[in-house]
Design a protein around this motif. Sequence first.
Motif, PDB file in Angstrom:
ATOM      1  N   ILE A  58       2.701  11.715  36.392  1.00  0.00           N
ATOM      2  CA  ILE A  58       1.338  11.761  35.864  1.00  0.00           C
ATOM      3  C   ILE A  58       0.516  12.974  36.310  1.00  0.00           C
ATOM      4  O   ILE A  58      -0.510  13.261  35.726  1.00  0.00           O
ATOM      5  CB  ILE A  58       0.540  10.475  36.213  1.00  0.00           C
ATOM      6  CG1 ILE A  58       0.492  10.240  37.724  1.00  0.00           C
ATOM      7  CG2 ILE A  58       1.107   9.261  35.512  1.00  0.00           C
ATOM      8  CD1 ILE A  58      -0.488   9.147  38.134  1.00  0.00           C
ATOM      9  N   SER A  81       6.151   6.967  34.361  1.00  0.00           N
ATOM     10  CA  SER A  81       4.859   6.254  34.310  1.00  0.00           C
ATOM     11  C   SER A  81       4.765   5.530  32.981  1.00  0.00           C
ATOM     12  O   SER A  81       5.437   5.893  32.010  1.00  0.00           O
ATOM     13  CB  SER A  81       3.692   7.246  34.420  1.00  0.00           C
ATOM     14  OG  SER A  81       3.694   8.143  33.329  1.00  0.00           O
ATOM     15  N   VAL A  82       3.891   4.514  32.967  1.00  0.00           N
ATOM     16  CA  VAL A  82       3.625   3.865  31.683  1.00  0.00           C
ATOM     17  C   VAL A  82       2.507   4.620  30.962  1.00  0.00           C
ATOM     18  O   VAL A  82       2.454   4.663  29.739  1.00  0.00           O
ATOM     19  CB  VAL A  82       3.286   2.364  31.869  1.00  0.00           C
ATOM     20  CG1 VAL A  82       1.971   2.164  32.604  1.00  0.00           C
ATOM     21  CG2 VAL A  82       3.251   1.619  30.546  1.00  0.00           C
ATOM     22  N   GLY A  83       1.632   5.256  31.734  1.00  0.00           N
ATOM     23  CA  GLY A  83       0.548   6.040  31.133  1.00  0.00           C
ATOM     24  C   GLY A  83       1.086   7.395  30.683  1.00  0.00           C
ATOM     25  O   GLY A  83       1.982   7.959  31.315  1.00  0.00           O
ATOM     26  N   LEU A 106       7.050  -1.782  35.505  1.00  0.00           N
ATOM     27  CA  LEU A 106       6.012  -1.723  36.544  1.00  0.00           C
ATOM     28  C   LEU A 106       4.903  -2.757  36.347  1.00  0.00           C
ATOM     29  O   LEU A 106       3.920  -2.786  37.087  1.00  0.00           O
ATOM     30  CB  LEU A 106       5.411  -0.309  36.633  1.00  0.00           C
ATOM     31  CG  LEU A 106       4.989   0.406  35.353  1.00  0.00           C
ATOM     32  CD1 LEU A 106       3.908  -0.300  34.607  1.00  0.00           C
ATOM     33  CD2 LEU A 106       4.595   1.820  35.669  1.00  0.00           C
ATOM     34  N   ARG A 243      -7.025   4.012  34.623  1.00  0.00           N
ATOM     35  CA  ARG A 243      -7.251   5.446  34.770  1.00  0.00           C
ATOM     36  C   ARG A 243      -8.720   5.704  35.101  1.00  0.00           C
ATOM     37  O   ARG A 243      -9.606   5.057  34.536  1.00  0.00           O
ATOM     38  CB  ARG A 243      -6.913   6.192  33.462  1.00  0.00           C
ATOM     39  CG  ARG A 243      -5.436   6.341  33.148  1.00  0.00           C
ATOM     40  CD  ARG A 243      -4.736   7.295  34.127  1.00  0.00           C
ATOM     41  NE  ARG A 243      -3.335   7.469  33.796  1.00  0.00           N
ATOM     42  CZ  ARG A 243      -2.333   6.747  34.298  1.00  0.00           C
ATOM     43  NH1 ARG A 243      -2.587   5.791  35.178  1.00  0.00           N
ATOM     44  NH2 ARG A 243      -1.075   6.984  33.941  1.00  0.00           N
ATOM     45  N   HIS A 291      -4.237   5.357  44.051  1.00  0.00           N
ATOM     46  CA  HIS A 291      -3.382   5.216  42.866  1.00  0.00           C
ATOM     47  C   HIS A 291      -1.970   4.734  43.242  1.00  0.00           C
ATOM     48  O   HIS A 291      -0.983   5.449  43.062  1.00  0.00           O
ATOM     49  CB  HIS A 291      -3.317   6.545  42.090  1.00  0.00           C
ATOM     50  CG  HIS A 291      -2.933   6.356  40.645  1.00  0.00           C
ATOM     51  ND1 HIS A 291      -3.399   7.154  39.628  1.00  0.00           N
ATOM     52  CD2 HIS A 291      -2.119   5.443  40.039  1.00  0.00           C
ATOM     53  CE1 HIS A 291      -2.883   6.753  38.468  1.00  0.00           C
ATOM     54  NE2 HIS A 291      -2.105   5.709  38.695  1.00  0.00           N
ATOM     55  N   SER A 294       1.800   0.979  41.020  1.00  0.00           N
ATOM     56  CA  SER A 294       3.229   0.691  40.799  1.00  0.00           C
ATOM     57  C   SER A 294       4.085   0.984  42.033  1.00  0.00           C
ATOM     58  O   SER A 294       5.314   0.988  41.948  1.00  0.00           O
ATOM     59  CB  SER A 294       3.746   1.520  39.610  1.00  0.00           C
ATOM     60  OG  SER A 294       3.698   2.901  39.929  1.00  0.00           O
ATOM     61  N   ARG A 300       9.591   1.507  41.753  1.00  0.00           N
ATOM     62  CA  ARG A 300       9.689   2.963  41.595  1.00  0.00           C
ATOM     63  C   ARG A 300      11.132   3.373  41.310  1.00  0.00           C
ATOM     64  O   ARG A 300      11.391   4.301  40.543  1.00  0.00           O
ATOM     65  CB  ARG A 300       9.149   3.670  42.836  1.00  0.00           C
ATOM     66  CG  ARG A 300       7.634   3.619  42.937  1.00  0.00           C
ATOM     67  CD  ARG A 300       6.969   4.592  41.952  1.00  0.00           C
ATOM     68  NE  ARG A 300       5.557   4.322  41.783  1.00  0.00           N
ATOM     69  CZ  ARG A 300       4.584   4.804  42.563  1.00  0.00           C
ATOM     70  NH1 ARG A 300       4.874   5.587  43.592  1.00  0.00           N
ATOM     71  NH2 ARG A 300       3.317   4.517  42.312  1.00  0.00           N
ATOM     72  N   MET A 303      11.743   2.550  37.720  1.00  0.00           N
ATOM     73  CA  MET A 303      11.050   3.528  36.869  1.00  0.00           C
ATOM     74  C   MET A 303      11.854   4.824  36.788  1.00  0.00           C
ATOM     75  O   MET A 303      11.964   5.458  35.736  1.00  0.00           O
ATOM     76  CB  MET A 303       9.650   3.819  37.425  1.00  0.00           C
ATOM     77  CG  MET A 303       8.661   2.677  37.266  1.00  0.00           C
ATOM     78  SD  MET A 303       7.190   2.878  38.317  1.00  0.00           S
ATOM     79  CE  MET A 303       6.302   4.201  37.464  1.00  0.00           C
TER      80      MET A 303
HETATM   81  O1  LIG Z   1       0.871   5.128  34.450  1.00  0.00           O
HETATM   82  C1  LIG Z   1       1.474   4.696  35.425  1.00  0.00           C
HETATM   83  O2  LIG Z   1       2.657   4.344  35.386  1.00  0.00           O
HETATM   84  C2  LIG Z   1       0.783   4.582  36.751  1.00  0.00           C
HETATM   85  O3  LIG Z   1      -0.513   4.986  36.704  1.00  0.00           O
HETATM   86  C3  LIG Z   1       1.559   5.293  37.831  1.00  0.00           C
HETATM   87  O4  LIG Z   1       2.641   4.490  38.093  1.00  0.00           O
END
Ligand SMILES: O=C(O)[C@H](O)CO
Length: 325
Positions: A58, A81-83, A106, A243, A291, A294, A300, A303
Amino acid sequence: MGNSKKFKVLISRSDMPESGVDILKKQCELKVWDGPLPIPKADFIKSVQGVNGIYCCITDKIDKELLDAAGPELKVVATISVGYDHIDVGECKKRGIKIGYTPDVLTDATAELTLALLLCTSRRLPEAMHEARTGGWVSWAPTWMTGPGLADATVGIVGFGRIGQAVAKRVKSFNTSQLLYFNRSEKSEAKEIGATKVSFDELLTKSDFVICCAALAPETKEMFNRNAFKKMKNSAVFINTSRGGIVDQNALIEALQNGTIRAAGLDVTSPEPLPLDSPLFKLKNCVILPHIGSAAIQTRSNMSEMTANNILAGLNGTKMPAQLE
Ligand SMILES: O=C(O)[C@H](O)CO
């Protein structure tokens, strides 16, 4: 695939979880940025030239300039990341570059952290710990260190995707009285969870706890502004684990200083890291985490594997585990 035809993949950090890096090693020639801090833009631009895939996170801005520097060999960008608000999705699509991300794996960890932050903030745990260590604990006292509990409370969740729903399920076990949610679309899962869809305004005015789990997008940017905080109860606790950009941070500071709302718990801020001289750090009614939503060990690692598998599938032309459509 013979050695001469190995895919070239750039990994933007030296400390990406090993499980994913090991998967990539077998089929790819890896270029790994040698440092645990974000790769400086100029180095990113140099290193990206001619690669087929980018394994990023990110803190890496994947914008037009970077994609131009990478050139036509770049086929996949995968973020751990999911974002994905750090990726210029439109520019990637124009060039036919596939985008991989890491939904689902996550969800539990982020929901857990959201609950931890909520309890920490409402029951004033950091403040209480500080008092215990520094002599403030002179006696048990009937009203000292009190804060609102979740039992019988109305909880409003903004953004009712995977993480919002996972938070709702956990929150419910605290015997809350009502679960409200605000989301662009109606969510079929809401009925079973026992959550009611309401407007953003209704959620703000009725909730004792407002939890933000929405993704950052042009429509959600600074949706928590001065106006929104004014609509909330003076006793409300605000939690954000999505966020920082969803919040007008100056408006939040003002709301916390003036008692417009009771307290806030933030796992995300603008910018990140939050500068040490930020007024938020001076407020007793604000809990700030760096932050770590996750940051569960196995999460992790999962991910990282998903990111690697997204890259390999994208390069081999097979179905990616999680491709952003
Ligand atoms: O978007 C995401 O995955 C989190 O903010 C970081 O793991």
